[in-house]
Scaffold this motif. Structure first.
Motif, PDB file in Angstrom:
ATOM      1  N   LEU A  89     -55.325  57.293  44.769  1.00 58.26           N
ATOM      2  CA  LEU A  89     -55.970  58.604  44.757  1.00 58.26           C
ATOM      3  C   LEU A  89     -57.150  58.645  43.794  1.00 58.26           C
ATOM      4  O   LEU A  89     -58.186  59.258  44.085  1.00 58.26           O
ATOM      5  CB  LEU A  89     -54.951  59.684  44.391  1.00 58.26           C
ATOM      6  CG  LEU A  89     -53.899  60.017  45.445  1.00 58.26           C
ATOM      7  CD1 LEU A  89     -52.850  60.957  44.864  1.00 58.26           C
ATOM      8  CD2 LEU A  89     -54.530  60.635  46.683  1.00 58.26           C
ATOM      9  N   GLN A  90     -57.011  57.984  42.656  1.00 53.92           N
ATOM     10  CA  GLN A  90     -58.062  58.068  41.642  1.00 53.92           C
ATOM     11  C   GLN A  90     -59.165  57.026  41.842  1.00 53.92           C
ATOM     12  O   GLN A  90     -60.347  57.377  41.870  1.00 53.92           O
ATOM     13  CB  GLN A  90     -57.439  57.897  40.250  1.00 53.92           C
ATOM     14  CG  GLN A  90     -56.486  59.024  39.879  1.00 53.92           C
ATOM     15  CD  GLN A  90     -55.805  58.791  38.552  1.00 53.92           C
ATOM     16  OE1 GLN A  90     -56.447  58.772  37.511  1.00 53.92           O
ATOM     17  NE2 GLN A  90     -54.497  58.602  38.572  1.00 53.92           N
ATOM     18  N   SER A  91     -58.785  55.770  41.999  1.00 54.55           N
ATOM     19  CA  SER A  91     -59.784  54.698  42.021  1.00 54.55           C
ATOM     20  C   SER A  91     -60.346  54.419  43.409  1.00 54.55           C
ATOM     21  O   SER A  91     -61.475  53.952  43.531  1.00 54.55           O
ATOM     22  CB  SER A  91     -59.177  53.414  41.445  1.00 54.55           C
ATOM     23  OG  SER A  91     -58.811  53.598  40.100  1.00 54.55           O
ATOM     24  N   VAL A  92     -59.573  54.688  44.447  1.00 53.56           N
ATOM     25  CA  VAL A  92     -60.066  54.466  45.813  1.00 53.56           C
ATOM     26  C   VAL A  92     -60.694  55.736  46.375  1.00 53.56           C
ATOM     27  O   VAL A  92     -61.807  55.729  46.895  1.00 53.56           O
ATOM     28  CB  VAL A  92     -58.935  53.964  46.737  1.00 53.56           C
ATOM     29  CG1 VAL A  92     -59.438  53.833  48.179  1.00 53.56           C
ATOM     30  CG2 VAL A  92     -58.402  52.619  46.246  1.00 53.56           C
ATOM     31  N   SER A 138     -60.924  55.845  53.308  1.00 56.55           N
ATOM     32  CA  SER A 138     -61.562  57.145  53.543  1.00 56.55           C
ATOM     33  C   SER A 138     -60.652  58.113  54.289  1.00 56.55           C
ATOM     34  O   SER A 138     -61.120  58.992  55.002  1.00 56.55           O
ATOM     35  CB  SER A 138     -62.863  56.954  54.341  1.00 56.55           C
ATOM     36  OG  SER A 138     -62.598  56.301  55.578  1.00 56.55           O
ATOM     37  N   SER A 139     -59.338  57.960  54.131  1.00 57.32           N
ATOM     38  CA  SER A 139     -58.397  58.828  54.848  1.00 57.32           C
ATOM     39  C   SER A 139     -58.474  60.263  54.349  1.00 57.32           C
ATOM     40  O   SER A 139     -58.671  60.504  53.147  1.00 57.32           O
ATOM     41  CB  SER A 139     -56.964  58.317  54.656  1.00 57.32           C
ATOM     42  OG  SER A 139     -56.788  57.063  55.253  1.00 57.32           O
ATOM     43  N   PRO A 140     -58.286  61.232  55.231  1.00 56.87           N
ATOM     44  CA  PRO A 140     -58.162  62.622  54.773  1.00 56.87           C
ATOM     45  C   PRO A 140     -56.893  62.775  53.940  1.00 56.87           C
ATOM     46  O   PRO A 140     -55.899  62.078  54.171  1.00 56.87           O
ATOM     47  CB  PRO A 140     -58.099  63.420  56.078  1.00 56.87           C
ATOM     48  CG  PRO A 140     -57.649  62.446  57.107  1.00 56.87           C
ATOM     49  CD  PRO A 140     -58.211  61.120  56.699  1.00 56.87           C
ATOM     50  N   ILE A 141     -56.923  63.686  52.991  1.00 55.65           N
ATOM     51  CA  ILE A 141     -55.818  63.824  52.043  1.00 55.65           C
ATOM     52  C   ILE A 141     -54.514  64.224  52.721  1.00 55.65           C
ATOM     53  O   ILE A 141     -53.424  63.910  52.234  1.00 55.65           O
ATOM     54  CB  ILE A 141     -56.196  64.844  50.936  1.00 55.65           C
ATOM     55  CG1 ILE A 141     -55.187  64.801  49.780  1.00 55.65           C
ATOM     56  CG2 ILE A 141     -56.289  66.244  51.516  1.00 55.65           C
ATOM     57  CD1 ILE A 141     -55.187  63.502  49.027  1.00 55.65           C
ATOM     58  N   TRP A 142     -54.604  64.889  53.895  1.00 48.56           N
ATOM     59  CA  TRP A 142     -53.380  65.353  54.554  1.00 48.56           C
ATOM     60  C   TRP A 142     -52.494  64.190  55.001  1.00 48.56           C
ATOM     61  O   TRP A 142     -51.260  64.347  55.089  1.00 48.56           O
ATOM     62  CB  TRP A 142     -53.694  66.266  55.737  1.00 48.56           C
ATOM     63  CG  TRP A 142     -54.363  65.611  56.922  1.00 48.56           C
ATOM     64  CD1 TRP A 142     -55.686  65.589  57.210  1.00 48.56           C
ATOM     65  CD2 TRP A 142     -53.710  64.888  57.981  1.00 48.56           C
ATOM     66  NE1 TRP A 142     -55.926  64.904  58.371  1.00 48.56           N
ATOM     67  CE2 TRP A 142     -54.733  64.461  58.868  1.00 48.56           C
ATOM     68  CE3 TRP A 142     -52.388  64.580  58.261  1.00 48.56           C
ATOM     69  CZ2 TRP A 142     -54.447  63.729  60.022  1.00 48.56           C
ATOM     70  CZ3 TRP A 142     -52.110  63.842  59.406  1.00 48.56           C
ATOM     71  CH2 TRP A 142     -53.124  63.428  60.280  1.00 48.56           C
TER      72      TRP A 142
END
Length: 498
Positions: free
Chosen positions: A301-304, A363-367
């Motif tokens: 979540l943070q680095s990618v 680049s996935s959406p957070i959902w």
């Protein structure tokens, strides 16, 4: 409250009264703090480093000494509570935890902070097994006991989840010591209300306390946990392997001694109960999968994906809510479909959630992340609550402290193994996928190197992020397969569900 009210009158009632449920609310306080203190420190380390200037080794010990001592002392403190009184050791541990928190908050040097964290670990090791085993005395009805253990488990999950959020808010407004001082008012409530609402229970024994068992257990667990954690963070070297071998040898000696000891610290007969063995296996493997997933997705979540620490912590809240809600409802699920079926359902959901992480990209959406982790959270909530229910239910009341110490130690060891094995696998894949790029040892180091390069570093950063995702996929697949194998084992181990 006198001891005879605690050990007899409370056991006569089939249905818990309002006072008992209020006592449960008090018991969730120390569990919440122990869990919160595991996760809250990660955010405070940069401020602590700026203030106290610890060496690299001191920084590692500031982070790890707390968890090491909790893991090493859980079985000992569970047995000690059985002997001298579970409420007594709970309140004594809370006092130690509170005083150590004050010392940590105002520590002038890294050495004193390490000592304070060690004392917090000693206090924390008394809080977990004593609070869980007291539930066995307070709730004689199996369904109410299951619901109460679900609440206890939910408090632990909630503490782990809100730790980074609470830490972020405190560090935004106050100095780093505030993350330790927040423990004090909560523990003050426990120390004031505990003697009034919690029963006392102990199982007096004329046999001498198993001091040699304590030495051997700590001599085995502490090196073993240190070895797997060091393996996860620094990789394999001769020293780490040697420490791990010492831990294994000491654990083997501990088992041999427990077979001969007149009053053993660990009742090996428990492992003849397939229900108990199945529950402990679920704790070990399930926590390994959760620990590895939480660590790897936090970096993802943070680095990618580029989220800051607080945003990443908030993204973890849906899973925490799922764990908390289904921890409380686990006993109802078990009553509806049976304990074995509930375990299998929970393990299956956790496996699906872990395997779902294979869908994550750079680049996935957070959902996608929220859906996968929430599904896994439902499974973890059910299985971890049932682990405690089965572990406590497999022993007579006078051995509940020992049983809860074993189950909590399994959770701690599982978390350490998850970080070591799954983290090491992900790192191995990351490094093997460099494809000619000048990667550092970690994704963070590589991204800093790319940043220093300016525009030419964009290709390096992109390749590093993709390599990290590949490593995370390998770890997620491994965790999913391990959970599937666990499900098959539980199916056969729990042929006669309770």
């Amino acid at each position: 409250m006198s001891a005879h009210l605690a050990s007899s009158d409370r056991q006569v009632a089939n249905t818990a009264d309002r006072r008992t449920w209020l006592g449960l609310a008090v018991l969730t306080l120390p569990v919440l703090l122990v869990a919160l203190d595991v996760s809250v420190l990660y955010l405070a380390i940069p401020s602590i480093t700026a203030s106290l200037a610890p060496s690299a080794s001191e920084q590692l010990w500031i982070l790890d000494i707390y968890g090491f001592l909790i893991a090493g002392l859980l079985i000992t403190m569970g047995n000690l509570g059985d002997r001298i009184g579970r409420r007594r050791i709970l309140l004594a541990g809370a006092t130690v935890f509170g005083l150590a928190s004050i010392l940590a908050a105002f520590a002038p040097t890294a050495g004193i902070l390490i000592a304070a964290r060690a004392l917090m670990g000693v206090g924390g090791a008394t809080l977990m097994p004593s609070s869980l085993s007291l539930i066995a005395n307070m709730f004689s009805d199996p369904r109410e006991r299951g619901r109460a253990i679900g609440v206890w488990t939910a408090a632990f999950a909630g503490g782990s989840a809100i730790g980074p959020v609470v830490g972020g808010v405190l560090l935004h407004h106050f100095w780093w010591g505030s993350v330790f001082l927040m423990n004090v008012p909560v523990l003050a409530v426990l120390l004031i209300l505990g003697p009034r609402l919690l029963p006392e229970f102990k199982a007096p024994s004329d046999a001498r306390f198993d001091v040699l068992g304590v030495v051997l257990s700590m001599g085995g667990i502490l090196p073993a946990v240190y070895a797997v954690k060091t393996l996860a963070s620094d990789g394999m070297d001769a020293t780490t392997v040697a420490v791990g071998i010492v831990g294994v040898v000491m654990l083997a000696a501990f088992v041999v001694w427990q077979r001969r000891a007149p009053a053993p610290l660990l009742d090996l007969k428990l492992f003849g109960n397939l229900q108990f063995v199945g529950a402990i296996s679920v704790a070990l493997v399930g926590m390994a999968a959760l620990g590895g997933m939480s660590y790897l997705t936090g970096v993802y979540l943070q680095s990618v994906m580029g989220h800051d620490v607080l945003a990443a912590a908030i993204a973890g809240l849906p899973m925490a809510v799922a764990v908390a809600v289904f921890s409380v409802g686990a006993s109802r699920v078990a009553a509806l479909i049976g304990t074995r079926a509930a375990f299998l359902l929970a393990i299956g959901l956790a496996a699906v959630g872990n395997l779902g992480l294979l869908a994550l990209t750079t680049s996935s959406p957070i959902w996608v992340y929220l859906l996968c982790t929430s599904v896994a959270g439902v499974g973890y909530g059910i299985q971890f609550s049932l682990v405690s229910v089965v572990a406590i239910g497999a022993v007579p009341p006078e051995r509940a402290g020992s049983a809860s110490g074993i189950s909590e130690t399994s959770f701690e060891l599982g978390n350490a193994l998850g970080l070591a094995l799954l983290g090491s696998l992900a790192t191995l894949i990351f490094r093997s996928h460099r494809n000619g790029w000048d990667f550092g040892d970690t994704l963070g180091e590589t991204l800093l190197r790319a940043l220093d390069m300016g525009s030419p570093g964009e290709g390096l950063a992109s390749a590093a992020r993709q390599a990290y995702v590949d490593g995370m996929h390998a770890a997620s697949l491994t965790a999913g397969i391990a959970l599937a194998v666990l499900g098959v084992a539980v199916y056969f181990a729990m042929r006669e569900p309770k």
